[in-house]
Design an enzyme around this catalytic site. Structure first.
Site, PDB file in Angstrom:
ATOM      1  N   ARG A  18      36.833  33.137  14.517  1.00  0.00           N
ATOM      2  CA  ARG A  18      37.117  32.337  15.709  1.00  0.00           C
ATOM      3  C   ARG A  18      36.185  32.694  16.859  1.00  0.00           C
ATOM      4  NH1 ARG A  18      43.671  33.041  16.019  1.00  0.00           N
ATOM      5  NH2 ARG A  18      44.182  31.426  14.508  1.00  0.00           N
ATOM      6  N   ASP A  21      37.045  44.549  42.031  1.00  0.00           N
ATOM      7  CA  ASP A  21      35.923  43.602  41.936  1.00  0.00           C
ATOM      8  C   ASP A  21      34.563  44.269  42.155  1.00  0.00           C
ATOM      9  OD1 ASP A  21      38.026  41.805  41.809  1.00  0.00           O
ATOM     10  OD2 ASP A  21      37.879  41.244  43.913  1.00  0.00           O
ATOM     11  N   GLY A  45      44.675  43.559  47.481  1.00  0.00           N
ATOM     12  CA  GLY A  45      45.285  43.683  46.151  1.00  0.00           C
ATOM     13  C   GLY A  45      45.333  45.141  45.724  1.00  0.00           C
ATOM     14  N   GLU A  51      36.241  35.091  36.412  1.00  0.00           N
ATOM     15  CA  GLU A  51      37.059  33.983  36.963  1.00  0.00           C
ATOM     16  C   GLU A  51      36.270  33.102  37.931  1.00  0.00           C
ATOM     17  OE1 GLU A  51      40.408  35.624  39.132  1.00  0.00           O
ATOM     18  OE2 GLU A  51      39.094  36.685  40.537  1.00  0.00           O
ATOM     19  N   GLY A  99      39.417  46.416  50.566  1.00  0.00           N
ATOM     20  CA  GLY A  99      38.174  45.711  50.250  1.00  0.00           C
ATOM     21  C   GLY A  99      37.642  44.974  51.472  1.00  0.00           C
ATOM     22  N   ASP A 100      36.785  43.967  51.240  1.00  0.00           N
ATOM     23  CA  ASP A 100      36.138  43.321  52.393  1.00  0.00           C
ATOM     24  C   ASP A 100      37.145  42.578  53.270  1.00  0.00           C
ATOM     25  OD1 ASP A 100      36.377  41.364  50.391  1.00  0.00           O
ATOM     26  OD2 ASP A 100      34.855  40.141  51.360  1.00  0.00           O
ATOM     27  N   GLY A 101      38.200  41.999  52.671  1.00  0.00           N
ATOM     28  CA  GLY A 101      39.218  41.307  53.457  1.00  0.00           C
ATOM     29  C   GLY A 101      39.931  42.286  54.381  1.00  0.00           C
TER      30      GLY A 101
HETATM   31  O1  F6P Z   1      40.400  41.298  44.793  1.00  0.00           O
HETATM   32  C1  F6P Z   1      41.169  41.708  43.712  1.00  0.00           C
HETATM   33  C2  F6P Z   1      41.702  40.520  42.944  1.00  0.00           C
HETATM   34  O2  F6P Z   1      42.446  40.994  41.845  1.00  0.00           O
HETATM   35  C3  F6P Z   1      40.632  39.517  42.494  1.00  0.00           C
HETATM   36  O3  F6P Z   1      39.932  39.948  41.359  1.00  0.00           O
HETATM   37  C4  F6P Z   1      41.467  38.287  42.276  1.00  0.00           C
HETATM   38  O4  F6P Z   1      40.673  37.139  42.418  1.00  0.00           O
HETATM   39  C5  F6P Z   1      42.510  38.375  43.367  1.00  0.00           C
HETATM   40  O5  F6P Z   1      42.569  39.745  43.759  1.00  0.00           O
HETATM   41  C6  F6P Z   1      43.879  37.916  42.940  1.00  0.00           C
HETATM   42  O6  F6P Z   1      44.741  37.964  44.033  1.00  0.00           O
HETATM   43  P1  F6P Z   1      46.323  37.792  43.912  1.00  0.00           P
HETATM   44  O7  F6P Z   1      46.904  39.124  43.560  1.00  0.00           O
HETATM   45  O8  F6P Z   1      46.732  37.349  45.287  1.00  0.00           O
HETATM   46  O9  F6P Z   1      46.602  36.783  42.852  1.00  0.00           O
END
Ligand code: F6P
Length: 382
Positions: free
Chosen positions: A181, A146, A16, A241, A121-123
């Site tokens: 709220r 992240d 990403g 998330e 990143g790790d991926g």
């Molecule tokens: O790893 C970065 C990130 O933005 C995460 O925080 C999120 O879960 C994911 O990538 C979202 O990926 P995509 O852009 O494929 O929706």
């Protein structure tokens, strides 16, 4: 290969996008060009560019004036793993995978690239692993909003994402206060709660829900009732998330079977908001920040970090390093084995000193603890 014979390098941005990618590209390319007279090539759209032979020379001009620009001038891709590359879809939508690592190696050899700087990143580091194993000289640079890459205390992009989330939470404060709220705000971060924790503390949020501390719905509702009835009459809840209830699973927004990490999280913010609305008298609204956190200019701290990471990548390459990931540990730049870090996540320790400090000022983590027991983990977060 001796460092003296490194004349041509390729740069690739994977996963990403995030603020600071262009700042790293600039630092890598300018250091390589100015200090070592190297030729620098840009690989387009991450590993996709290696698979499809999309590699172009970068001039000094190409990498000038990009320090502050969001995104990546090279393009990126978080759906492309050479070892498990989707080459076809069956009529029922099932992907067919092939190992296209040899194609990537051929592209690298055809362009006579002596080393590849892989920013991700790790991926992305997992995707780079077969290249390292095949003897390609790869130097990794840790990127992700992240902040969850194993081996480094910080990744670039994270601090900008935290600044953006903090500003958004500050803005939600006005409506929370004026309308009495509960404002629930979901932030990205995958399985790690670093963004929620740090932005939550920076904005003075009342409750922070992170994956590493599974929440208890009764504890949340009790805390919200106290704030609404006996306290200030509003509440800000920041939800990572990946947050989940103590006896439940994270909420999956969608599954992308062609991606190296197929699960996309999202939706827990609304679930938490609905649960609060149904069990208390509070009026509740939800905001999901999503990809807003990945966009825009890097803040000064990320530009500095990116410049340091980029410079260090070329420095260690020219000192003879191979298959290494540039990292920062205890504020010092160094490097670790890329294969050891690849695919491993760095999660928030529940005894982190920032959690202890947050609990001390009355922040709830959606559990029943008011303080953390045991010794603190003091790893840096900024
Ligand atoms: O790893 C970065 C990130 O933005 C995460 O925080 C999120 O879960 C994911 O990538 C979202 O990926 P995509 O852009 O494929 O929706």
């Amino acid at each position: 290969m001796s460092p003296d014979s490194i004349k041509r390098i390729g740069i690739l941005t994977g996963g990403g996008d995030c603020p600071g990618l262009n700042a790293v590209i600039r630092a890598v390319a300018k250091t390589a060009m100015l200090q070592f007279r190297m030729e620098v090539f840009g690989i387009e759209d991450g590993f996709q560019g290696l698979i499809e032979n999309r590699v172009r020379p970068l001039s000094f001009r190409d990498v000038s004036g990009i320090l502050t620009r969001g995104g990546t001038i090279l393009g990126s891709n978080n759906r492309c793993n050479p070892r498990k590359y989707c080459t076809a879809l069956l009529p029922d939508g099932t992907p067919v995978f092939s190992d296209v690592t040899p194609t990537c190696i051929k592209t690298i050899r055809d362009h006579q690239l002596d080393a590849i700087i892989v920013i991700g990143g790790d991926g992305t580091m997992c995707c780079a692993a077969p290249l390292v194993e095949a003897g390609i000289n790869v130097i990794g640079i840790p990127k992700t909003i992240d902040n969850d890459l194993f081996g480094t205390e910080i990744t670039f992009g994270f601090l900008t994402a935290v600044a953006t989330a903090t500003e958004a939470l500050d803005r939600l404060h006005s409506t929370a206060d004026s309308h009495h709220r509960v404002m629930v705000c979901e932030v990205m971060g995958r399985n790690a709660g670093w963004i929620a924790l740090t932005a939550g503390v920076a904005s003075g949020s009342d409750m922070i829900l992170i994956p590493e501390i599974p929440f208890d719905e009764d504890a949340i509702n009790q805390n919200i009732r106290q704030r609404m009835e006996g306290g200030p009459g509003f509440a800000i809840v920041v939800v990572a998330e990946g947050a989940r209830p103590a006896h439940g699973a994270p909420v999956v927004a969608r599954i992308d079977p062609t991606s190296p990490d197929p699960i996309r999280l999202g939706g827990i913010g609304q679930r938490v908001a609905d649960a609060i609305a149904s069990r208390t008298n509070a009026e509740v609204r939800t905001t999901v920040l999503g990809h807003v956190l990945r966009g825009g200019m890097p803040i000064a701290a990320d530009r500095i970090l990116a410049t340091n990471f980029g410079y260090h990548a070329i420095s260690i390459l020219m000192e003879g390093a191979s298959g290494r990931l540039v990292v920062r540990e205890n504020n010092v730049f160094s490097d670790v084995d890329l294969l050891v870090s690849a695919g491993r996540q760095r999660l928030v320790p529940p005894n982190h000193s920032l959690i202890i400090a947050a609990r001390a000022v009355g922040t709830s983590f959606g559990d029943r603890l008011s303080h953390t027991r045991g010794a603190a983990d003091t790893s840096s977060v900024v």
